[in-house]
Motif scaffolding. Structure first.
Motif, mmCIF file in Angstrom:
data_model
loop_
_atom_site.group_PDB
_atom_site.id
_atom_site.type_symbol
_atom_site.label_atom_id
_atom_site.label_comp_id
_atom_site.label_asym_id
_atom_site.label_seq_id
_atom_site.Cartn_x
_atom_site.Cartn_y
_atom_site.Cartn_z
ATOM 1 N N ILE A 1 1.295 2.850 3.820
ATOM 2 C CA ILE A 1 0.085 3.264 3.106
ATOM 3 C C ILE A 1 -1.077 3.423 4.083
ATOM 4 C CG2 ILE A 1 -1.625 2.593 1.371
ATOM 5 C CD1 ILE A 1 0.632 1.111 -0.111
ATOM 6 N N ILE A 2 -1.234 2.464 4.968
ATOM 7 C CA ILE A 2 -2.342 2.492 5.934
ATOM 8 C C ILE A 2 -2.246 3.722 6.832
ATOM 9 C CG2 ILE A 2 -3.272 1.322 7.975
ATOM 10 C CD1 ILE A 2 -2.533 -1.338 6.506
ATOM 11 N N GLU B 1 -9.803 3.888 7.851
ATOM 12 C CA GLU B 1 -9.087 2.695 8.287
ATOM 13 C C GLU B 1 -9.102 1.669 7.165
ATOM 14 O OE1 GLU B 1 -7.329 2.313 11.000
ATOM 15 O OE2 GLU B 1 -7.867 4.306 11.755
ATOM 16 N N VAL B 2 -7.915 1.239 6.780
ATOM 17 C CA VAL B 2 -7.754 0.252 5.723
ATOM 18 C C VAL B 2 -6.995 -0.939 6.287
ATOM 19 C CG1 VAL B 2 -6.641 -0.202 3.503
ATOM 20 C CG2 VAL B 2 -7.814 1.969 3.869
ATOM 21 N N ARG B 3 -7.469 -2.124 6.006
ATOM 22 C CA ARG B 3 -6.810 -3.341 6.480
ATOM 23 C C ARG B 3 -5.712 -3.754 5.503
ATOM 24 N NH1 ARG B 3 -12.355 -6.732 7.831
ATOM 25 N NH2 ARG B 3 -13.151 -5.275 9.424
ATOM 26 N N SER C 1 1.449 2.520 -8.046
ATOM 27 C CA SER C 1 0.009 2.504 -7.808
ATOM 28 C C SER C 1 -0.387 1.319 -6.931
ATOM 29 C CB SER C 1 -0.744 2.424 -9.133
ATOM 30 O OG SER C 1 -0.276 3.387 -10.048
ATOM 31 N N TYR C 2 -1.525 1.481 -6.270
ATOM 32 C CA TYR C 2 -2.053 0.388 -5.459
ATOM 33 C C TYR C 2 -3.570 0.403 -5.495
ATOM 34 C CZ TYR C 2 -2.290 4.162 -1.966
ATOM 35 O OH TYR C 2 -2.536 5.348 -1.316
ATOM 36 N N ALA D 1 7.826 8.488 0.516
ATOM 37 C CA ALA D 1 6.828 9.544 0.317
ATOM 38 C C ALA D 1 5.873 9.614 1.493
ATOM 39 C CB ALA D 1 6.066 9.299 -0.982
ATOM 40 N N TYR D 2 5.367 8.470 1.903
ATOM 41 C CA TYR D 2 4.317 8.447 2.918
ATOM 42 C C TYR D 2 4.852 8.575 4.346
ATOM 43 C CZ TYR D 2 0.841 7.218 -0.639
ATOM 44 O OH TYR D 2 -0.007 7.232 -1.721
#
Length: 394
Positions: A73-74, A84-86, A246-247, A282-283
């Motif tokens: 996901i990141i 940028e996501v932690r 979902s997230y 997917a990602y």
């Protein structure tokens, strides 16, 4: 090899809401369904293969979160949106509409107010009302070209100290607006200064058209980070709505602790066995498929827009910035709400979403799903044109 988006895949009898609920929702089963927001394209083969590999193991017991779930996901968010996501900011949620209900339950009390900006996705109204909250309408301002902007003057006038939450559709559903940085930043300043929590539904954020950028709400300012909970999912982009994937993204420590401790205590942050598998596939493998799918959808949107302009000028198709949903302005037909619904259902034999379900500002509109093989759209537009010509030649 290019992916195939032209093959018509029969879905009747598979439990598909879009097809098998026609009698219940529209009163007749013989309609061409272009309503609920899933696509009629095959789920990408790399996702199906990942699910098949897991299905080959004969035990479907309790599972842990795969080690690559959050990194996938990141990396995707960095690649797609430049943000940028932690890892600790992320959590699985059991669906975005359910997530909205969970946030409302956790961050407000019965009788509190939730601000909604219509015309907009109808669960934004249904969920707060069903949980005993008062919905406050802040209708979008329609511009001369048919697009919309946030009406900040009206927002100021309707907001009081009972307003606890604002629900944002980013990109917007049904009109497909990619909100500008300035509009989002101004909204963040407004909500943060008044202690209003923003739920940003960004489920269509992976479906920006014509290389437009998506601007995640939490990334526009420090105020946005401190007052928002963002929801996203691969479900629209990769046509896996039936796999709840979902997230949430919550940068603020205090909001995150309050929300995620609640999810954890109730095991609502534990995904089903297939959700992380589908998300990772997917990602990690979906860039090319996504690009080709968006090009196909762009062609469908242009086709609908040009067809209406040339052959049915009283129906105006607003070109969206994002998604596979087209907002049809049918006000030129001069019909009442009931007559407009009957026109599309009985005269055109199509199942579309009627504009009034999206709240104030939706009267006279219909929402058309163009996430389908081109031949399906050709059939649908032919039906509309035939009914249109009969209407004005009779």
């Amino acid at each position: 090899m290019p992916y195939d988006f032209d093959t018509i895949i029969p879905r009747q009898g598979t439990g598909a809401l879009k097809y098998d609920a026609l009698s219940e929702r529209y009163g007749r089963p013989d309609l061409l369904p272009l309503w609920v927001a899933d696509m009629d394209f095959a789920t990408p083969p790399f996702i199906m293969e990942a699910l098949r590999r897991r299905m080959e193991h004969p035990v479907m017991g309790y599972t842990i979160e795969p080690s690559d779930y959050r990194p996938a996901i990141i990396d995707w968010l960095r690649r797609l949106h430049g943000v940028e996501v932690r890892p600790e900011w992320l959590s699985f949620i059991p669906g975005i509409v359910k997530g909205i209900g969970l946030v409302i339950d956790r961050f407000s009390e019965p009788g509190d107010k939730v601000i909604v900006m219509p015309p907009v996705y109808h669960p934004f109204r249904i969920v707060p009302q069903g949980n005993g909250r008062e919905v406050v309408w802040n209708p979008l301002r329609e511009l001369p070209d048919g697009r919309y902007e946030i009406d900040f003057d009206h927002l100021e006038s309707v907001c009081d100290d009972r307003c606890r939450i604002l629900i944002l559709s980013n990109p917007h559903n049904p009109a497909g607006i990619a909100w500008s940085h300035d509009q989002l930043q101004r909204l963040a300043e407004f909500c943060h200064s008044r202690g209003i929590l923003v739920i940003s539904d960004e489920i269509h954020s992976e479906m920006l058209l014509h290389d437009r950028p998506h601007i995640p709400f939490f990334n526009v300012s420090d105020e946005a980070r401190r007052c928002s909970i963002t929801f996203a999912a691969p479900s629209k982009t990769f046509n896996i709505a039936g796999i709840v994937s979902s997230y949430a993204i919550v940068p603020d420590d205090e909001l995150r602790e309050k929300f995620y401790s609640f999810l954890n205590a109730n095991e609502l942050d534990e995904p089903t066995i297939f959700a992380p598998i589908a998300t990772i596939a997917a990602y990690r493998e979906g860039d090319e498929w996504r690009r080709e799918m968006l090009k196909y959808v762009e062609g469908n949107i242009d086709y609908v827009h040009d067809y209406c302009a040339e052959r049915m000028p009283l129906i105006k198709a607003l070109k969206p910035d994002a998604s596979f949903l087209v907002w049809l302005d049918c006000r030129g037909l001069g019909m009442s709400h009931d007559r407009l619904c009957a026109f599309f259902r009985d005269d055109c034999r199509l199942a579309l979403n009627d504009g009034e379900m999206f709240g104030p500002g939706g009267k006279g509109f219909m929402r058309l799903n163009v996430g389908a093989p081109h031949a399906i759209l050709t059939e649908a537009l032919g039906r509309i044109e035939s009914a249109y010509r009969h209407l004005f030649n009779s």
